[in-house]
Design a protein around this motif. Structure first.
Motif, short mmCIF file in Angstrom:
data_model
loop_
_atom_site.label_atom_id
_atom_site.label_comp_id
_atom_site.label_asym_id
_atom_site.label_seq_id
_atom_site.Cartn_x
_atom_site.Cartn_y
_atom_site.Cartn_z
N SER A 106 47.47 38.55 57.87
CA SER A 106 47.11 38.27 59.26
C SER A 106 46.44 39.49 59.88
O SER A 106 46.58 40.62 59.38
CB SER A 106 48.36 37.90 60.07
OG SER A 106 49.22 39.03 60.18
N THR A 107 45.71 39.26 60.95
CA THR A 107 45.02 40.38 61.62
C THR A 107 46.03 41.42 62.09
O THR A 107 45.82 42.63 61.93
CB THR A 107 44.22 39.85 62.82
OG1 THR A 107 43.26 38.90 62.37
CG2 THR A 107 43.50 41.00 63.54
N GLU A 108 47.16 40.96 62.68
CA GLU A 108 48.19 41.90 63.14
C GLU A 108 48.75 42.69 61.97
O GLU A 108 48.96 43.91 62.09
CB GLU A 108 49.32 41.14 63.85
CG GLU A 108 50.41 42.05 64.40
CD GLU A 108 51.51 41.28 65.10
OE1 GLU A 108 52.38 41.93 65.71
OE2 GLU A 108 51.52 40.03 65.03
N SER A 165 54.96 39.23 58.70
CA SER A 165 55.67 37.98 58.40
C SER A 165 56.03 37.92 56.92
O SER A 165 55.47 38.65 56.09
CB SER A 165 54.78 36.79 58.75
OG SER A 165 53.67 36.74 57.86
N SER A 207 55.10 35.71 54.86
CA SER A 207 53.89 35.36 54.10
C SER A 207 53.03 36.60 53.84
O SER A 207 52.40 36.70 52.78
CB SER A 207 53.08 34.30 54.86
OG SER A 207 52.64 34.81 56.11
N ASP A 208 53.01 37.53 54.78
CA ASP A 208 52.29 38.79 54.55
C ASP A 208 52.92 39.57 53.41
O ASP A 208 52.22 40.14 52.56
CB ASP A 208 52.30 39.65 55.82
CG ASP A 208 51.53 39.03 56.97
OD1 ASP A 208 50.48 38.42 56.71
OD2 ASP A 208 51.99 39.16 58.12
#
Length: 639
Positions: free
Chosen positions: A601-603, A626, A628-629
């Motif tokens: 993700s971008t974050e 997260s 998933s990251d």
């Protein structure tokens, strides 16, 4: 003048004292630079050590060979064990101390520490190697306001609230790091040239009261407890040496609140004078009025400052209101109707540095050999500072030692994990998550609380400290002796069968169900409401074992009983911690250019790039990362 050392410690507060003591005990030639040698380890706010989670940190500092526990025991004037109504993972020791004696006990300890020099001066500038490459920057020393240059390959910044400190009372502002002490100017700017981010925080302290003006008949005394063990595992008697004094409690009144509200226009917290963030869990009295407008009273605690002084500390009344408002409001409290004060409360703003720019050793990622510890990392509390100072001191000494020997053994890092110590939780939170308000330790911050009890800090940490050279042989030998006693008690309880006729009378008296058939002794101890000493009255062999050695038997029995009662919970948490250790073993620093990983993700890309975590486990604890990251990173690592 030029001076040469292995380690330089800047600042003589709680972090600085522990850092200097640890480095010197490890054999590093150390210099502690402090503005005032007579205010070493000054208790700037309340004269107390320990409390919820903080008491566990002090015991960890002591188990690692630090000084805070010993000094507290020698100067304690009241001792309590908090949270005794809860499980042992929540028990937290706390002591009121004699403020003046606390300073001089620390001063005496440092004066008798080999390899340690104290230099009274003020550091205003870092001396850095000439390399322009950030990855190759190396601290080489410091320069003081008197022009002294002190050189070392490792420097620890522990300047507390002194960096560009600004004190507030009403609309009046005075530069200073503490009441009647000057601020440290220019050092922040010198550090910032390295690209190290800094910001401002705020804290405060209450009015100091003359005991002779208090109407104690309108207070409720709070005596201490008859304790059987103090903070330090090296305490021989387990008993305080100073006279024990009570604290006192009472409440504010609606009339007191009315006067406080009348001064809010001149409060620097509400008129825009103070922009920085204060500690959420130690709010000022004006913040309490604003946050809880429906409350007609708030509890206050009057605490003695020492055995030889009339000065008392009014806990719960931190304030930066004008001094006449503070005094007038206090006089509306019955116990303080004739109050005289030594000085009003005040707020102080100061610089701190972004701790996400540090590694877990507390060394800067932007300058080799430059360490930070204490409130300069955005924490609040003597205990949090002491824990950081100890770790920074150990790592600075290891770094200096590896440089002095011209070869690194690869073992020049000392890091505590989250399942090993509250200090490990504290440092991991700082370097992984950062701070947006003054950080204070709570038991709720630790996911392995049953492993991080106050009774077993020596079992967790003393061997590690001894192996690295900071804990003495005497401390290590006592831990081994204690462990042998604990193991013997546990072995007896695991292997002794109990017949009903020997214990049923005792069980009935204790309100516990009598036995119908025999069982193992450990099964009786595991029962709620049954303690090991009650059972020992019916078991002579156990009683004899619990009473040896005579001077430490209570502490040993407590540790053994907790391990027996909570064996299942302890084992379960160890299994959970072991699973997390597998992620701690997957090192990712330097493996990725996060901005190019489109699966994140971008974050996640932004935060991973900024913090640059060491391991998958550390990455998983970064807010905004997260599961998933983490799965993306695991796939890229071939896991």
């Amino acid at each position: 003048m030029k001076k040469f050392y292995d380690v330089i410690v800047v600042g003589g507060g709680h972090a600085g004292c522990e850092a200097a003591h640890a480095a010197a005990m490890m054999g590093a030639k150390t210099c502690l630079v402090t503005m005032d040698m007579n205010k070493i380890a000054q208790m700037s706010c309340n004269p107390a050590v320990g409390g919820i989670a903080k008491g566990q940190i002090v015991r960890e500092v002591d188990a690692l060979g630090g000084g805070m526990g010993l000094v507290t025991d020698m100067t304690a004037i009241q001792f309590r064990m908090l949270n005794k109504s809860k499980g042992p993972a929540m028990w937290s020791p706390r002591a009121q101390c004699d403020r003046g004696k606390f300073i001089w006990q620390w001063r005496e300890m440092l004066d008798h520490t080999p390899n340690l020099d104290i230099w009274q001066d003020q550091v205003e500038e870092l001396i850095i190697s000439s390399s322009q490459m950030p990855s190759q920057r190396q601290i080489t020393g410091v320069r003081t306001i008197w022009g002294c240059e002190i050189y070392a390959p490792a420097v620890i910044i522990t300047a507390g609230t002194f960096l560009n400190g600004l004190m507030h009372i009403g609309r009046k502002m005075v530069s200073g790091g503490r009441c009647a002490e000057p601020a440290a100017l220019h050092l922040t700017e010198s550090i910032a040239t390295l690209g190290i981010r800094h910001n401002r925080m705020k804290t405060g302290t209450p009015v100091r009261i003359d005991r002779r003006s208090v109407h104690f008949e309108d207070t409720e005394p709070q005596p201490g407890e008859n304790v059987t063990s103090l903070f330090s595992y090296m305490s021989e008697t387990g008993r305080p040496s100073l006279p024990q004094l009570p604290c006192y409690t009472f409440n504010t009144t609606p009339e007191c609140h009315d006067i406080l509200r009348s001064g809010l226009d001149d409060s620097p917290l509400y008129n825009g004078q103070i922009q920085s963030i204060g500690p959420r869990y130690c709010p000022s009295i004006e913040t309490k009025l604003h946050t809880f407008p429906e409350r007609n009273s708030h509890p206050l605690f009057l605490e003695p400052e020492g055995t030889d002084t009339n000065e008392m500390y009014l806990n719960g009344f931190s304030s930066s209101l004008p001094m006449d408002i503070q005094l007038e409001a206090l006089k509306k409290i019955p116990a303080l109707r004739d109050v005289k004060i030594y000085r009003p409360g005040y707020a102080i703003e100061y610089d701190f540095f972004d701790p996400t720019q540090l590694s877990h050793t507390l060394m800067s990622k932007l300058c080799n050999g430059l360490f930070f510890a204490g409130q300069v990392n955005g924490t609040t509390g003597y205990e949090e500072a002491a824990g950081q100072g100890l770790i920074a001191g150990i790592n600075a000494a290891l770094l200096a030692g590896s440089k002095a020997s011209s070869e690194s053994t690869g073992k020049n890092k000392f890091i505590l994990h989250r399942d090993e110590a509250y200090i490990g939780v504290l440092i991991d939170d700082l370097v992984t998550k950062g701070v947006d308000e003054p950080y204070r330790m709570f038991t709720s911050r630790a996911e392995y609380r049953i492993l991080l009890r106050q009774d077993d800090a020596d079992a967790r940490l003393t061997k590690k400290a001894y192996e690295v050279g900071v804990a003495t042989t005497e401390r290590y030998q006592w831990w081994k002796e204690k462990q042998e006693y604990v193991d013997a008690i546990i072995d007896l309880c695991n292997n002794t069968n109990v017949k009903p006729k020997y214990v049923n009378a005792m069980l009935e008296q204790a309100g516990s169900t009598p036995l119908s058939v025999g069982c193992k002794l450990r099964e009786l101890i595991a029962r709620p409401g049954i303690d090991i000493w009650t059972i020992a009255e019916a078991m002579p062999k156990l009683k004899a074992m619990l009473n040896a050695p005579a001077n430490r038997h209570r502490e040993i029995a407590e540790t053994a009983e907790i391990q027996l009662k909570y064996a299942g919970y302890i084992e379960r948490e160890k299994i959970t911690a072991e699973k997390m250790h597998r992620l701690e073993d997957i090192h990712i620093k330097g493996h990725f250019k996060y901005c190019d990983i489109q699966g994140l993700s971008t974050e996640a890309r932004q935060k991973l790039d900024r913090i640059n975590p060491e391991t998958i486990a550390q990455a998983s604890r970064i807010p905004g990362i997260s599961p998933s990251d983490i799965n993306v990173l695991l796939v890229l690592m071939g896991r």
